[in-house]
Write a protein that holds these residues in place. Structure first.
Motif, PDB file in Angstrom:
ATOM      1  N   ALA A 234       0.825  -1.209   0.000  1.00 19.52           N
ATOM      2  CA  ALA A 234       0.000   0.000   0.000  1.00 19.52           C
ATOM      3  C   ALA A 234       0.858   1.258   0.000  1.00 19.52           C
ATOM      4  O   ALA A 234       0.521   2.254  -0.659  1.00 19.52           O
ATOM      5  CB  ALA A 234      -0.941  -0.007   1.205  1.00 19.52           C
ATOM      6  N   VAL A 235       1.978   1.229   0.725  1.00 20.94           N
ATOM      7  CA  VAL A 235       2.894   2.374   0.724  1.00 20.94           C
ATOM      8  C   VAL A 235       3.450   2.606  -0.679  1.00 20.94           C
ATOM      9  O   VAL A 235       3.515   3.743  -1.165  1.00 20.94           O
ATOM     10  CB  VAL A 235       4.031   2.159   1.741  1.00 20.94           C
ATOM     11  N   ALA A 236       3.874   1.515  -1.336  1.00 20.74           N
ATOM     12  CA  ALA A 236       4.418   1.655  -2.687  1.00 20.74           C
ATOM     13  C   ALA A 236       3.388   2.257  -3.630  1.00 20.74           C
ATOM     14  O   ALA A 236       3.702   3.142  -4.450  1.00 20.74           O
ATOM     15  CB  ALA A 236       4.885   0.299  -3.199  1.00 20.74           C
ATOM     16  N   ALA A 237       2.135   1.810  -3.527  1.00 20.09           N
ATOM     17  CA  ALA A 237       1.088   2.318  -4.415  1.00 20.09           C
ATOM     18  C   ALA A 237       0.727   3.761  -4.084  1.00 20.09           C
ATOM     19  O   ALA A 237       0.578   4.602  -4.981  1.00 20.09           O
ATOM     20  CB  ALA A 237      -0.147   1.424  -4.309  1.00 20.09           C
ATOM     21  N   ARG A 238       0.585   4.043  -2.804  1.00 22.03           N
ATOM     22  CA  ARG A 238       0.194   5.401  -2.412  1.00 22.03           C
ATOM     23  C   ARG A 238       1.298   6.407  -2.742  1.00 22.03           C
ATOM     24  O   ARG A 238       1.014   7.526  -3.202  1.00 22.03           O
ATOM     25  CB  ARG A 238      -0.125   5.410  -0.920  1.00 22.03           C
ATOM     26  N   ALA A 239       2.553   6.003  -2.526  1.00 14.69           N
ATOM     27  CA  ALA A 239       3.665   6.884  -2.875  1.00 14.69           C
ATOM     28  C   ALA A 239       3.653   7.194  -4.367  1.00 14.69           C
ATOM     29  O   ALA A 239       3.876   8.340  -4.794  1.00 14.69           O
ATOM     30  CB  ALA A 239       4.986   6.247  -2.460  1.00 14.69           C
TER      31      ALA A 239
END
Length: 307
Positions: free
Chosen positions: A161-166
């Motif tokens: 989720a961090v990778a996508a949100r970033a």
């Protein structure tokens, strides 16, 4: 192949699960009671407890420096624990092994947990610390090249989720995502994936336990249909960081991890999907002392060095 005999032997010693609602305070205390003394942990060049001052507030982090080199790549690590368990201490040995085997500086994140903190507090902390690691690059000793995110189980869900949100927010510094038996789909309908039925009983984590273990997170506001809570629900995976997805043969969540890896590949994202035969959910945390499973850290190193 069958479940690894050392895992089977351990599972045979476990008492039946207690009846009634889960007690997060008692369960956390039980986990912490098994944390080894500092002097018995894998030695590294330096280990330091710091506070990351972020837009989300102050977040405790533990920074593991493997060697005396001035600069290192950085791997930001999010521990597992169904969003309410786990800590910097319970996963200290995982972070130490990652630092030693990869040669990267590991930043382990003490994010806010359910039920005390409502969704998306923990995810916010994880992204904020990842940004902090880049912003503090000079003082942190970051080489300015490699900035990976990694996690196990629910922590791997955070990493995805961090990778996508970033990516959505235009923060393009993340170079790798490493997902150990990731929790990517909080819809626990047993018909969604064959592994939910094939590995339902007898391998440690059981399918019937997924709903109650994740209930604290879901009750705090996490929506199973939201890609930030269930990253596999994200439709467009183009442009995400290259990925290593590690799954376990006897994990109920095996198939969602492998499907996510295939979807990344279909979207043109370089992704390696690696299934560990004979393993169950949680093997990186609980059974990485077994040589066949300890190689996951070498595989992580090789993935990082190839890409």
């Amino acid at each position: 192949m069958p479940l690894h005999p050392e895992i089977a032997k351990f599972l045979a010693t476990l008492p039946p699960a207690p009846e009634g609602p889960l007690d997060p305070v008692a369960m956390r205390a039980a986990e912490e009671a098994h944390v080894p003394a500092v002097e018995d942990r894998l030695p590294l060049h330096a280990v330091a407890d710091l506070t990351a001052h972020t837009a989300c507030g102050d977040v405790p982090v533990r920074v593991y420096t493997p060697t005396a080199a001035d600069r290192h790549g950085v791997l930001v690590y999010f521990h597992g624990g169904a969003f309410f368990l786990g800590s910097l201490d319970t996963h200290d040995h995982v972070a130490r092994s990652l630092a030693k085997e990869t040669g990267l500086k590991v930043v382990s994140v003490g994010y806010r947990r359910a039920p005390e903190a409502a969704f998306p507090a923990g995810l916010d902390d994880c992204l904020a610390v990842t940004r902090w690691a880049a912003e503090q690059g000079a003082s942190l000793g970051w080489d300015g090249v490699t900035l990976g995110v990694a996690g196990d189980s629910s922590g791997a869900g955070f990493a995805a989720a961090v990778a996508a949100r970033a990516h959505d927010e235009g923060f393009d510094r993340i170079t790798h995502q490493i997902l150990y038996y990731p929790s990517l789909d909080l819809d626990f309908d047993e018909d969604r994936y064959p592994s939910l039925r094939e590995n339902a009983v007898g391998y440690g984590l059981e399918t019937a336990g997924l709903k109650p273990f994740n209930a604290f997170y879901l009750d705090s506001g996490a929506d199973p249909a939201d890609p930030l809570a269930s990253p596999i629900k994200r439709e467009d995976l183009n442009g995400l960081p290259q990925a290593l997805v590690v799954t376990a043969e006897f994990d109920p969540m095996r198939d969602e991890g492998e499907l996510y890896g295939r979807r990344l590949q279909d979207a043109g994202v370089p992704a390696t999907v690696s299934r560990y035969e004979g393993a169950g959910h949680g093997f990186v945390q609980h059974f990485s002392w077994i040589p066949e499973f300890h190689r996951v850290f070498a595989e992580t190193r090789d993935f990082l060095s190839r890409h």
